[in-house]
Motif scaffolding. Structure first.
Motif, short mmCIF file in Angstrom:
data_model
loop_
_atom_site.label_atom_id
_atom_site.label_comp_id
_atom_site.label_asym_id
_atom_site.label_seq_id
_atom_site.Cartn_x
_atom_site.Cartn_y
_atom_site.Cartn_z
N LYS A 103 10.92 -8.24 -2.81
CA LYS A 103 9.94 -7.24 -2.39
C LYS A 103 10.64 -5.90 -2.19
O LYS A 103 11.81 -5.83 -1.82
CB LYS A 103 9.27 -7.68 -1.09
N PHE A 285 -0.95 -4.85 -8.24
CA PHE A 285 0.45 -4.56 -8.59
C PHE A 285 1.36 -4.41 -7.37
O PHE A 285 2.57 -4.47 -7.50
CB PHE A 285 0.54 -3.33 -9.49
N ALA A 288 4.22 -6.97 -6.67
CA ALA A 288 4.26 -7.59 -8.00
C ALA A 288 3.16 -8.65 -8.15
O ALA A 288 3.31 -9.62 -8.90
CB ALA A 288 5.64 -8.20 -8.29
N ILE A 319 4.34 2.80 -13.67
CA ILE A 319 5.00 2.14 -12.54
C ILE A 319 6.47 1.95 -12.84
O ILE A 319 6.85 1.44 -13.90
CB ILE A 319 4.31 0.79 -12.23
N ILE A 321 9.83 0.17 -12.63
CA ILE A 321 10.39 -1.16 -12.40
C ILE A 321 11.88 -1.02 -12.14
O ILE A 321 12.57 -0.26 -12.83
CB ILE A 321 10.16 -2.07 -13.62
N THR A 329 11.88 2.81 -6.70
CA THR A 329 11.31 1.64 -7.38
C THR A 329 9.91 1.35 -6.86
O THR A 329 9.65 1.40 -5.66
CB THR A 329 12.21 0.41 -7.18
N GLU A 330 9.00 1.03 -7.78
CA GLU A 330 7.61 0.73 -7.42
C GLU A 330 7.23 -0.73 -7.69
O GLU A 330 6.24 -1.22 -7.16
CB GLU A 330 6.67 1.66 -8.17
N LEU A 331 8.00 -1.42 -8.53
CA LEU A 331 7.73 -2.81 -8.83
C LEU A 331 9.06 -3.56 -8.91
O LEU A 331 9.91 -3.25 -9.75
CB LEU A 331 6.98 -2.97 -10.15
N GLU A 374 6.36 -7.02 -16.58
CA GLU A 374 5.68 -5.72 -16.63
C GLU A 374 4.26 -5.81 -16.03
O GLU A 374 3.60 -6.84 -16.14
CB GLU A 374 5.56 -5.26 -18.08
N PRO A 375 3.80 -4.71 -15.40
CA PRO A 375 2.40 -4.66 -14.96
C PRO A 375 1.49 -4.84 -16.16
O PRO A 375 1.60 -4.10 -17.15
CB PRO A 375 2.27 -3.26 -14.36
N PRO A 395 1.82 -9.82 -11.54
CA PRO A 395 1.18 -8.53 -11.79
C PRO A 395 0.30 -8.53 -13.04
O PRO A 395 0.54 -7.80 -13.99
CB PRO A 395 2.38 -7.59 -11.94
#
Length: 500
Positions: A103, A285, A288, A319, A321, A329-331, A374-375, A395
Motif C-alpha cells: 500500500k 484504483f 490497487a 496514474i 505506478i 507514486t499513485e498505484l 496496470e489500472p 485494479p
C-alpha cells in the motif's frame, strides 16, 4: 526450517502472554516485499499447539480479577493510551504495512493519522455500556439486564488493510472486557505483532492480546476449532467465511464475518460528472483495487456514459505506478504474486467473454521487479459476465450504460454480494429512493469510501454477517443476561396450591 537464504532476514516470533514466543515446531515462513519480490522477513509458522498456548493464556487473563474486575472507565483509559501510542509510532507502523503489502506509504500515513480515533472512540464508549430495567406484571419482582464480555475472541484478519481491519475487531473486544487471539494474514504479520506490543505498553495485561502467525489451514483453522473460543471475527473471502460460519455454528459459537463485494457505483444523468469520475477512480484504483468495498461495477446513464468513460480512462492512464514508499507514486503493487496472477487471469477471461480492454490489461514489474498490474477498464461488458459477477480484488473496472432508474436498480442488485454501493445524483428524492432500494449495507451518495469508527457497517447477502464499528458492534462482543430478583419478604407460595 528457514533455509540459508532466509537465515539472515529479520525474524518474527509469535506474541503470546506479552512476549515473543518461538513456534513449537521451529518452522518459519518467508514474507516477501511485493514491490520488489525480495524476501522481507521470516515469521513463525504457527500450528495447533501454538494456538492452544495463546488461547490458554488469553483465557487465564480473561479470568484474572486484575482484568475481569477492572472498571469500565479504566478500560477506557487503557484504550485511549493505546490510541496515543499508535499516534506516536505512526510512521513506523505505516512503513511496516507499506513494505508488507504494497500500500502507498502516503495512504498509510493517512490511515495511521485516523486509526487512533478508533481506540479513542471505544475508550469513550467503555463506561457507557448499560443494561435496562424491564417492567414486569409483579411490582415485587425486579427484572434487569446486563451485558457481559464473551471470553476469548479469535480475530482472523486480512492482508489488504491489516491494522485498520484488526482494530475494527480488537478495539470493541477490549472495550467490553474480552481478551483476543489474532491470526493475521501470512502476508502481513509484522505490523500486527508490533500492535500487540503497543497493547502491553499501553498497560493492558500481557495476555489481553496475543498473536499467532502462520497459514490459514494450520493456525487459522486451529483457532476456529478451539473449544475455548467464545467468538470468531473474520474479514476475508466469502468462501472462507462460509466455512468458518459452518464450523462455529456447529459449536454454537458466534461469528462476525466481513466478506467479499462487487459493489455498484451508479452515475445518473444529472450528476456532476467530473466529481463522479473522481469517485469512480477512488472506488476502484485506490489501494490497487484491493478493498472489499471496491466500486468495481460502474453503471453510467447513457447520456453521460461517454463523458464519464473519457474522464475515468484519462485518469487511469495517467496514474503513476511505482515504489509505494515514494510520495509521487499513485498505484503500488498487488500484495503477492498469486494475487497479481489472479487479476491477470480474470482480465484474460474478460477478453474471452467478449469484453474489450480500454486501458491497462497488463502485468508489470513497476520497474522494481514486483507484482504490479496496470489500472484496467473493461467495456462492452454485461452483468452476466464472470468479470462482472465475481470479485477480482484488483485494479479492474467494468463499466456499463443504463437507461432508467428501475433498470439500474435491477442490475445493481443482481449480485450475490451486498457490501456497498455508490450513487451520484443531484436529485435528492432519487438519492433517498436509491439508498432505500439498493441491497447494500453501506450506500454512499456523491462520495465513495467514506467511513468512521462511529458509523456501523454490515454486509448483506454473501458479503457477511454481523456489524462492525459504532455502538452496534458492542452487541457482537457481549452477551445479554437477564436478572430476576424477588424483592418481597413474603413466604413463597406452594406452586401446587391453586390460588384464586
Amino acid at each position: 526450517m528457514p533455509d540459508q537464504s532466509s537465515a539472515a532476514l529479520p525474524r518474527h516470533d509469535h506474541y503470546i502472554g506479552g512476549e515473543r514466543v518461538a513456534p513449537s515446531s521451529g518452522d518459519y515462513f518467508v514474507s516477501v516485499n511485493p514491490a520488489t519480490a525480495l524476501p522481507l522477513y521470516t515469521a513463525a509458522r504457527g500450528n495447533a499447539d501454538d494456538v492452544r498456548r495463546a488461547v490458554a493464556d488469553a483465557r487465564t487473563t480473561f479470568e484474572d480479577p486484575r482484568w475481569r474486575d477492572l472498571s469500565q472507565t479504566k478500560r477506557g483509559h487503557l484504550l485511549r493510551r493505546l490510541g496515543d501510542l499508535i499516534a506516536e509510532n505512526a510512521e513506523e507502523l505505516a512503513r511496516m504495512e507499506s513494505t508488507d503489502n504494497g500500500k502507498l506509504l502516503r495512504e498509510m500515513r493517512g490511515q495511521l493519522a485516523t486509526l487512533p480515533e478508533y481506540y479513542r472512540y471505544y475508550a469513550g464508549l467503555a463506561d457507557k455500556i448499560e443494561g435496562a430495567v424491564i417492567p414486569t406484571s409483579d411490582r415485587r419482582v425486579l427484572n434487569y439486564t446486563m451485558r457481559e464480555p464473551l471470553g476469548v475472541v479469535g480475530a482472523i484478519t486480512p492482508w489488504n488493510s491489516p491494522l485498520t481491519l484488526t482494530t475494527s475487531k480488537v478495539a470493541p473486544a477490549l472495550c467490553v472486557g474480552n481478551t483476543v487471539v489474532i491470526k493475521p494474514s501470512e502476508y502481513t504479520s509484522a505490523a500486527i505483532l508490533r500492535l500487540a506490543e503497543l497493547v502491553v505498553e499501553a498497560g493492558f495485561p500481557p495476555g489481553a492480546v496475543n498473536v499467532v502467525t502462520g497459514y490459514g489451514a494450520e493456525a487459522g483453522q486451529a483457532l476456529v476449532d478451539h473449544p475455548d473460543l467464545a467468538k470468531i471475527s473474520f474479514t476475508g473471502s466469502t468462501a472462507t467465511g462460509s466455512r468458518i460460519a459452518a464450523a462455529t455454528a456447529s459449536r454454537f459459537v458466534g461469528s462476525t464475518l466481513e466478506l467479499g463485494g462487487k459493489s455498484p457505483n451508479i452515475v445518473f444523468e444529472d450528476a456532476n460528472v467530473a466529481n463522479a469520475a473522481m469517485g469512480v477512480v477512488a472506488g476502484i484504483f485506490a489501494a490497487a483495487g484491493q478493498t472489499c468495498i471496491a466500486g468495481s461495477r460502474v453503471f453510467a446513464h447513457r447520456s453521460v456514459y461517454d463523458e464519464l468513460l473519457e474522464r475515468v480512462a484519462a485518469r487511469a492512464q495517467s496514474i503513476r505506478i511505482g515504489d509505494p514508499l515514494h510520495d509521487e507514486t499513485e498505484l503500488g503493487p498487488l500484495a503477492f504474486e498469486t494475487q497479481r496472477d489472479k487479476v491477470a487471469q480474470y482480465v484474460d477471461l474478460g477478453r474471452e467473454e467478449g469484453a474489450r480492454v480500454l486501458t491497462g490489461g497488463r502485468a508489470t514489474d513497476g520497474g522494481l521487479g514486483g507484482y504490479f498490474y496496470e489500472p484496467t477498464i473493461l467495456v462492452d461488458v454485461d452483468n452476466d459476465m464472470r468479470v462482472v459477477r465475481e470479485e477480482i480484488f484488483g485494479p479492474v473496472l467494468a463499466i456499463m450504460p443504463f437507461d432508467s432508474e428501475e433498470e439500474v436498480l435491477r442490475l445493481a442488485n443482481d449480485t450475490e454480494y451486498g457490501l456497498a454501493a455508490g450513487v451520484w445524483t443531484t436529485n435528492l428524492a432519487r438519492a433517498h429512493r436509491m439508498a432505500a432500494r439498493l441491497e447494500a449495507g453501506t450506500v454512499w451518495v456523491n462520495t465513495y469510501r467514506a467511513m468512521s469508527p462511529m458509523s456501523p457497517r454490515q454486509g448483506f447477502k454473501a458479503s457477511g454477517v454481523g456489524i462492525e464499528h459504532g455502538t452496534e458492534t458492542i452487541k457482537e462482543y457481549t452477551r445479554l443476561k437477564s436478572v430476576w430478583v424477588n424483592t418481597s419478604e413474603d413466604a413463597v407460595a406452594d406452586p401446587f396450591v391453586m390460588r384464586s
